[in-house]
Enzyme design. Structure first.
Site, mmCIF file in Angstrom:
data_model
loop_
_atom_site.group_PDB
_atom_site.id
_atom_site.type_symbol
_atom_site.label_atom_id
_atom_site.label_comp_id
_atom_site.label_asym_id
_atom_site.label_seq_id
_atom_site.Cartn_x
_atom_site.Cartn_y
_atom_site.Cartn_z
ATOM 1 N N CYS A 22 0.871 -1.183 0.000
ATOM 2 C CA CYS A 22 0.000 0.000 0.000
ATOM 3 C C CYS A 22 0.901 1.224 0.000
ATOM 4 O O CYS A 22 1.698 1.400 0.936
ATOM 5 C CB CYS A 22 -0.875 -0.013 1.250
ATOM 6 N N CYS A 62 -0.679 3.649 -6.797
ATOM 7 C CA CYS A 62 -1.547 3.035 -5.793
ATOM 8 C C CYS A 62 -1.718 1.586 -6.235
ATOM 9 O O CYS A 62 -1.907 1.326 -7.437
ATOM 10 C CB CYS A 62 -2.888 3.762 -5.755
HETATM 11 N N1 DGL Z 1 -3.784 0.315 -2.182
HETATM 12 C C1 DGL Z 1 -3.624 1.530 -1.415
HETATM 13 C C2 DGL Z 1 -2.426 2.308 -1.928
HETATM 14 O O1 DGL Z 1 -1.583 1.752 -2.626
HETATM 15 C C3 DGL Z 1 -4.945 2.209 -1.318
HETATM 16 C C4 DGL Z 1 -4.969 3.537 -0.670
HETATM 17 C C5 DGL Z 1 -6.064 3.878 0.313
HETATM 18 O O2 DGL Z 1 -6.567 3.000 1.029
HETATM 19 O O3 DGL Z 1 -6.353 5.076 0.382
HETATM 20 O O4 DGL Z 1 -2.223 3.460 -1.633
#
Ligand code: DGL
Length: 279
Positions: free
Chosen positions: A74, A184
């Site tokens: 993430c 993301c």
């Molecule tokens: N998959 C997360 C990232 O790479 C999602 C972000 C979130 O939950 O705001 O940032």
């Protein structure tokens, strides 16, 4: 030495894009996926809350699923939690940063688009990455608050809002970028749709392969075997702090993945909120 276990963490299902790359690169590893979807999206939360929740959930999960390596799949969490997580555990921790360096290596017209959550876009470390690796490029940043939700809904079976998605990408078209960084981990899940909407972009760059290579390298150096696990599920377990996402079982095979256990309400006291399979 037995097969190593890797704990992959995200706020939602985006980390599956990283898990898919790890699975291909390290087929012998046991994978456990942990998602703090009760607190999704992390982009809307304070840095303190994200840090506290990541540390607590990972700490609790390691008690039931002792692991040899942690992947924070993430970008939003990686920007704030890595120092504390590394202080909390002796395990190697691999984090994700937007792939600005590889994008700068392939862009020919030196115009790069960065698509990320608003939280990732505004963090200071992004400026450092841009200054260090893409100082001679124009970097066009789009931080969108809803895109991660659209993707979670799409995974659950809803249609992507195409007109709205096109509007999100319009700044990249106007700037005529030839490369887009998917900053993301949710975004690579819809890369085909993004490619269709922006056919002029030559390179779509994400961090999945780099994270998988780094993971493989760390495990190899620690002496773990890299053999295949044959017919066993790709992931031992998928654990969700909230409910098990609708449609996830149908979605996993599209990524070449499967899970031996799906469990919601993790880590709970007593009975899980929902569970399919057994711990
Ligand atoms: N998959 C997360 C990232 O790479 C999602 C972000 C979130 O939950 O705001 O940032």
């Amino acid at each position: 030495m037995s097969a190593p276990r890797i704990l992959v963490f995200d706020s939602g299902v985006g980390g599956l894009s990283i898990t898919q790359c790890i699975r291909r690169t390290v087929p012998g590893a046991r994978l456990v996926y942990l998602a703090d979807n009760a607190c999704f999206p992390y982009g809307d939360q304070s840095e303190t809350l994200v840090t506290e929740r990541c540390l607590k959930l990972i700490e609790d999960t390691l008690k039931t699923y002792p692991s040899q390596l942690i992947v924070v799949a993430c970008n939003t969490a990686s920007t704030v939690v890595l120092p504390q997580l590394r202080a909390m555990t002796h395990l190697p921790v691999v984090g994700v940063v937007p792939a600005i360096k590889p994008a700068a290596a392939v862009s020919q017209n030196r115009r790069i688009g960065l698509l990320a959550t608003p939280a990732t876009i505004r963090r200071a470390y992004l400026d450092r990455l841009a200054d260090e690796f893409a100082a001679d490029c124009q970097l066009h940043r789009v931080g969108h608050p809803e895109l991660v939700r659209w993707i979670e809904d799409w995974v659950a079976g809803a249609a992507l809002p195409e007109t709205a998605l096109k509007a999100v990408l319009a700044p990249f078209q106007q700037a005529q970028v030839d490369t887009v960084v998917l900053g993301c981990t949710h975004y690579p899940l819809i890369v085909e749709q993004l490619q269709t909407l922006l056919p002029g972009v030559q390179h779509w760059v994400d961090s999945g392969q780099a994270i998988a290579r780094r993971t493989a390298d760390l495990l190899e150096r620690a002496g773990y075997p890299s053999g295949d696990r044959g017919r066993e599920p790709a992931m031992d377990a998928m654990l969700f702090s909230g409910q098990i996402p609708h449609g996830i079982e149908q979605f996993l095979p599209r990524l070449g993945l499967s899970a031996g256990l799906l469990r919601g309400g993790w880590p709970g006291q007593g009975e899980p909120a929902t569970a399919i399979g057994s711990v």
